[in-house]
Scaffold this motif. Structure first.
Motif, short mmCIF file in Angstrom:
data_model
loop_
_atom_site.label_atom_id
_atom_site.label_comp_id
_atom_site.label_asym_id
_atom_site.label_seq_id
_atom_site.Cartn_x
_atom_site.Cartn_y
_atom_site.Cartn_z
N ALA A 162 0.98 -1.24 -0.11
CA ALA A 162 0.02 0.05 -0.09
C ALA A 162 0.82 1.17 0.12
CB ALA A 162 -0.94 0.18 1.21
N GLY A 163 2.13 1.14 -0.02
CA GLY A 163 3.08 2.00 -0.07
C GLY A 163 3.11 2.98 1.53
N SER A 164 2.79 2.39 2.37
CA SER A 164 3.02 2.81 3.81
C SER A 164 4.37 2.87 4.11
CB SER A 164 2.35 1.85 4.94
OG SER A 164 1.12 1.66 4.54
N THR A 165 4.67 3.88 4.95
CA THR A 165 6.06 4.06 5.48
C THR A 165 6.38 3.39 6.59
OG1 THR A 165 6.10 6.43 4.73
CG2 THR A 165 7.56 5.75 6.30
N VAL A 166 7.04 2.42 6.51
CA VAL A 166 7.45 1.63 7.81
C VAL A 166 8.90 1.64 8.45
CG1 VAL A 166 7.87 -1.01 8.44
CG2 VAL A 166 6.26 -0.25 6.57
N ALA A 167 8.88 1.96 9.61
CA ALA A 167 10.25 2.39 10.29
C ALA A 167 11.41 1.40 10.05
CB ALA A 167 10.03 2.49 11.70
N ALA A 168 12.68 1.77 9.46
CA ALA A 168 13.63 0.95 9.11
C ALA A 168 14.40 0.73 10.51
CB ALA A 168 14.43 1.22 8.19
N TYR A 169 15.34 -0.36 10.64
CA TYR A 169 16.01 -0.43 11.70
C TYR A 169 17.49 -0.38 11.51
CZ TYR A 169 18.41 -2.71 15.70
OH TYR A 169 18.98 -2.92 16.96
N ALA A 170 18.26 0.66 11.98
CA ALA A 170 19.60 0.70 12.10
C ALA A 170 20.30 0.08 13.05
CB ALA A 170 20.04 2.24 11.82
N ASP A 171 21.33 -0.73 12.88
CA ASP A 171 21.94 -1.51 13.83
C ASP A 171 22.51 -0.43 14.90
OD1 ASP A 171 23.46 -4.06 11.78
OD2 ASP A 171 21.45 -3.94 12.80
N ASP A 172 23.14 0.49 14.55
CA ASP A 172 23.57 1.35 15.75
C ASP A 172 22.76 2.41 16.21
OD1 ASP A 172 23.68 2.88 13.60
OD2 ASP A 172 25.78 3.60 13.41
N GLY A 173 21.61 2.60 15.75
CA GLY A 173 20.68 3.66 15.99
C GLY A 173 21.07 5.00 15.60
N SER A 174 22.11 5.30 14.71
CA SER A 174 22.48 6.33 14.40
C SER A 174 21.65 7.10 13.17
CB SER A 174 23.96 6.37 13.94
OG SER A 174 24.27 5.71 12.90
N GLU A 175 20.98 6.52 12.48
CA GLU A 175 20.40 6.98 11.29
C GLU A 175 18.95 7.87 11.76
OE1 GLU A 175 19.82 4.10 8.05
OE2 GLU A 175 21.93 3.58 8.19
N ARG A 176 18.43 7.17 12.77
CA ARG A 176 17.07 7.64 13.09
C ARG A 176 17.00 8.43 14.42
NH1 ARG A 176 12.90 5.72 10.38
NH2 ARG A 176 11.70 7.11 11.48
N GLY A 215 21.94 -6.90 15.34
CA GLY A 215 22.94 -6.43 14.26
C GLY A 215 24.31 -6.47 14.91
N LEU A 216 25.10 -6.21 14.20
CA LEU A 216 26.62 -6.17 14.54
C LEU A 216 26.94 -4.72 15.27
CD1 LEU A 216 29.44 -7.47 14.16
CD2 LEU A 216 29.82 -5.96 12.12
N GLY A 217 27.57 -5.04 16.42
CA GLY A 217 27.73 -3.68 17.41
C GLY A 217 28.84 -3.95 18.09
N GLY A 218 29.92 -3.22 18.36
CA GLY A 218 30.82 -3.31 18.75
C GLY A 218 32.02 -4.62 18.48
N GLY A 219 31.83 -4.89 17.16
CA GLY A 219 32.39 -6.30 16.69
C GLY A 219 31.79 -7.53 17.11
N TYR A 220 30.39 -7.57 17.68
CA TYR A 220 29.87 -8.61 18.00
C TYR A 220 28.32 -8.61 17.45
CZ TYR A 220 26.98 -11.10 21.49
OH TYR A 220 26.18 -12.13 22.09
N LYS A 221 28.15 -9.84 17.11
CA LYS A 221 26.89 -9.92 16.63
C LYS A 221 25.90 -11.08 17.26
CE LYS A 221 24.34 -10.72 12.20
NZ LYS A 221 24.21 -10.82 10.55
N GLY A 222 25.22 -10.70 18.05
CA GLY A 222 24.58 -11.90 18.95
C GLY A 222 23.60 -11.09 19.82
N PRO A 223 22.82 -11.99 20.82
CA PRO A 223 21.94 -11.15 21.92
C PRO A 223 22.66 -10.33 22.59
CG PRO A 223 22.38 -13.37 22.51
CD PRO A 223 23.13 -13.14 21.00
N SER A 224 21.95 -9.15 23.44
CA SER A 224 22.61 -8.16 24.23
C SER A 224 23.13 -9.04 25.48
CB SER A 224 21.34 -7.30 24.70
OG SER A 224 20.73 -6.62 23.85
N LEU A 225 24.30 -8.65 25.96
CA LEU A 225 25.13 -9.20 27.09
C LEU A 225 24.80 -8.22 28.14
CD1 LEU A 225 28.21 -10.51 25.19
CD2 LEU A 225 25.95 -11.86 25.77
N ILE A 226 23.96 -8.41 28.96
CA ILE A 226 23.64 -7.75 30.18
C ILE A 226 24.74 -7.85 31.42
CG2 ILE A 226 22.03 -6.76 31.89
CD1 ILE A 226 21.12 -6.56 28.91
N THR A 227 25.37 -6.95 31.58
CA THR A 227 26.55 -7.08 32.51
C THR A 227 26.49 -6.22 33.72
OG1 THR A 227 28.82 -6.66 32.54
CG2 THR A 227 27.78 -4.72 32.09
N ASP A 228 25.05 -5.47 34.17
CA ASP A 228 25.08 -4.98 35.37
C ASP A 228 23.57 -4.30 35.29
OD1 ASP A 228 25.23 -4.16 38.02
OD2 ASP A 228 26.71 -2.36 37.46
#
Length: 503
Positions: free
Chosen positions: A19-33, A300-313
């Motif tokens: 339908a031509g709707s605008t869908v939010a695109a995901y940026a790995d680092d969040g810097s684009e949006r 997405g790739l972040g900090g040289g790592y591609k995998g789930p969030s690693l919750i450290t604290d």
């Protein structure tokens, strides 16, 4: 994308594209949006106004220290005081916050007093300060937990448990700790996967606390039974998870987090990166959000790592909101007590508000303090107007001020029309005011089926009570009127028949 969408979501997504709707695109680092984001009901990334802004980033020189931080690992806030475990320099740095952006150096603790053989630290990794002024320090390199008073006098130490349930061949390496109101110590030690080591206030080892439930795949288990010794060694052991960090909230429950997670475990839900433990060590973390409490949904790739969030604290604010930090992507995730993600922000880099290797997080009021081990710095965040409105709405609702909570959520919605929780908050406020029909509209907008069902049930009940007289009359007419009509017909027939016979 590691998380699969359900069929309905995929269908709607496809239709919107056609339908031509605008869908939010995901940026790995969040810097684009943008810097701050959340996930909507469909799992799409929705960028939002910033909930937090950076007050400043402080290095050792900024804090009045002659020697720079070296791999700082531990952070603790008590009142206006901030304690930093400067691990590589074998010292504890105590600061006092004098105003929003000024910290005063109080002292550098690198030696203790009293009747103790070793008075210096070796790789201190964590600290806990009680309200009565005692300092508990994980002196990791010296294989001990120290308890000292505010004047740095030695009080006692907690050492390797002399008990058969503790592997006596393992070195005691205390890494993180918490202390409850009764003086009981909960310690995470390296290479210990039975849970936290628990001590009574007098130093007596009382066992392990909060061991995670062992899970395994049956096919893997059978394969391991018949595999060779070398193959078994290469496979993952079916043992409980080691914790990375702990935090005790104002209610006395312990938040625990672990980075020992895998892609598969996060996909299936068998890995639980964040827990809230009760007195029995059972996980009571509420997860009523659209998604599990796990950090990022997309890896997405972040900090040289591609995998789930690693919750450290993790740290928990006074009104039930808690924050977890991902050490590989430098992102912070805020959740409410029901497990709804409020927002996420942060990232990797050298800009203010980004990190190289965050090692600890704590809070002072609603402000957040993050220690960066690799950058050797302390970053302080404070809520924006948008962030404060969210806190205000939640606090008002918890206090029973439902009307004002709804009004505050309206202000949040005015700043961010895509924020699902604003609609849910308004709906919940209306439902608490017994405005069920209006509440249903807000829940319907954001696909909150659970609250919609609650509101509909109450609306139906109220409607029935309001129209009970009409309903009762209708029932009477429905069942009694046909009988009366039939009886009337019969009487009329009898009368007509009688008149015929008379003639």
């Amino acid at each position: 994308m590691k998380r699969s969408m359900n069929c309905l979501a995929a269908l709607i997504f496809s239709v919107s594209l056609l339908a031509g709707s605008t869908v939010a695109a995901y940026a790995d680092d969040g810097s684009e949006r943008g810097y701050t984001y959340n996930y909507d009901y469909w799992g799409d990334v929705q960028y939002s106004p910033d909930a937090y802004s950076t007050v400043d980033v402080y290095t050792a020189a900024d804090l009045g220290l002659n020697k720079g931080f070296n791999a700082p690992a531990g952070l603790y806030v008590q009142g206006d005081d901030v304690y930093i475990c400067d691990t590589g320099n074998n010292r504890i740095v105590q600061l006092k916050r004098e105003n929003k952006n000024v910290f005063k150096l109080i002292r550098v603790i690198d030696e203790i007093k009293g009747d103790v053989e070793v008075r210096t630290f070796l790789n201190p990794t964590d600290i806990c300060v009680t309200k009565d002024g005692y300092l508990y320090i994980c002196d990791k390199g010296n294989n001990r937990i120290l308890k000292i008073d505010d004047d740095l006098n030695f009080v006692m130490m907690f050492q390797k448990p002399d008990n058969v349930v503790f592997d006596q061949s393992a070195e005691f390496l205390p890494n993180k700790l918490e202390v409850d109101a009764a003086g009981r110590v909960y310690c995470i030690a390296d290479n210990i996967n039975k849970g936290m080591i628990k001590y009574d206030a007098d130093g007596t080892f009382t066992g392990f606390y909060g061991a995670s439930q062992v899970t395994y795949n049956f096919s893997d288990y059978m394969w391991k039974k018949f595999a060779s010794k070398a193959q078994r060694a290469a496979m993952e052991s079916f043992v409980p998870t080691e914790y990375d960090n702990i935090y005790m909230d104002t209610e006395g429950f312990i938040f625990a987090c672990t980075t020992n997670v895998s892609d598969r475990g996060m996909d299936t839900g068998s890995d639980v990166p964040i827990r809230r433990l009760n007195l029995m060590g059972q996980n009571i973390l509420i997860q009523n959000g659209n998604y599990r409490v796990m950090g990022d949904l997309y890896w997405g790739l972040g900090g040289g790592y591609k995998g789930p969030s690693l919750i450290t604290d993790i740290t928990a604010l006074d009104h039930g909101i808690y924050f977890a930090i991902d050490k590989v992507r430098g992102r912070m995730f805020g959740y409410d007590k029901q497990g709804h993600m409020l927002y996420a922000f942060g990232g990797n880099g050298n800009l203010n508000g980004s990190f190289k290797l965050p090692s600890a997080i704590d809070h002072m009021g609603n402000d957040l303090l993050v220690l960066d081990s690799q950058d050797a710095s302390l970053t302080v965040f404070t809520p924006t107007e948008y962030g404060n409105l969210i806190y205000q709405a939640i606090t008002e609702y918890d206090a029973g001020d439902y009307t004002n909570s709804g009004k505050t959520w309206e202000k949040v919605k005015a700043q961010n029309g895509n924020y699902d929780l604003a609609y849910v908050g308004i709906g919940t406020s209306l439902m608490s005011q017994e405005k069920y029909k209006e509440a249903m509209k807000y829940f319907e907008l954001k696909w909150d089926t659970k609250n919609y069902s609650k509101a509909f049930k109450q609306y139906r009940k109220a409607w029935v009570e309001e129209h009970i007289g009409l309903l009762f009359t209708g029932v009477i007419l429905l069942f009694v009127l046909p009988t009366l009509i039939e009886r009337g017909k019969k009487i009329k027939y009898q009368i007509d028949t009688a008149e015929i016979f008379k003639e």
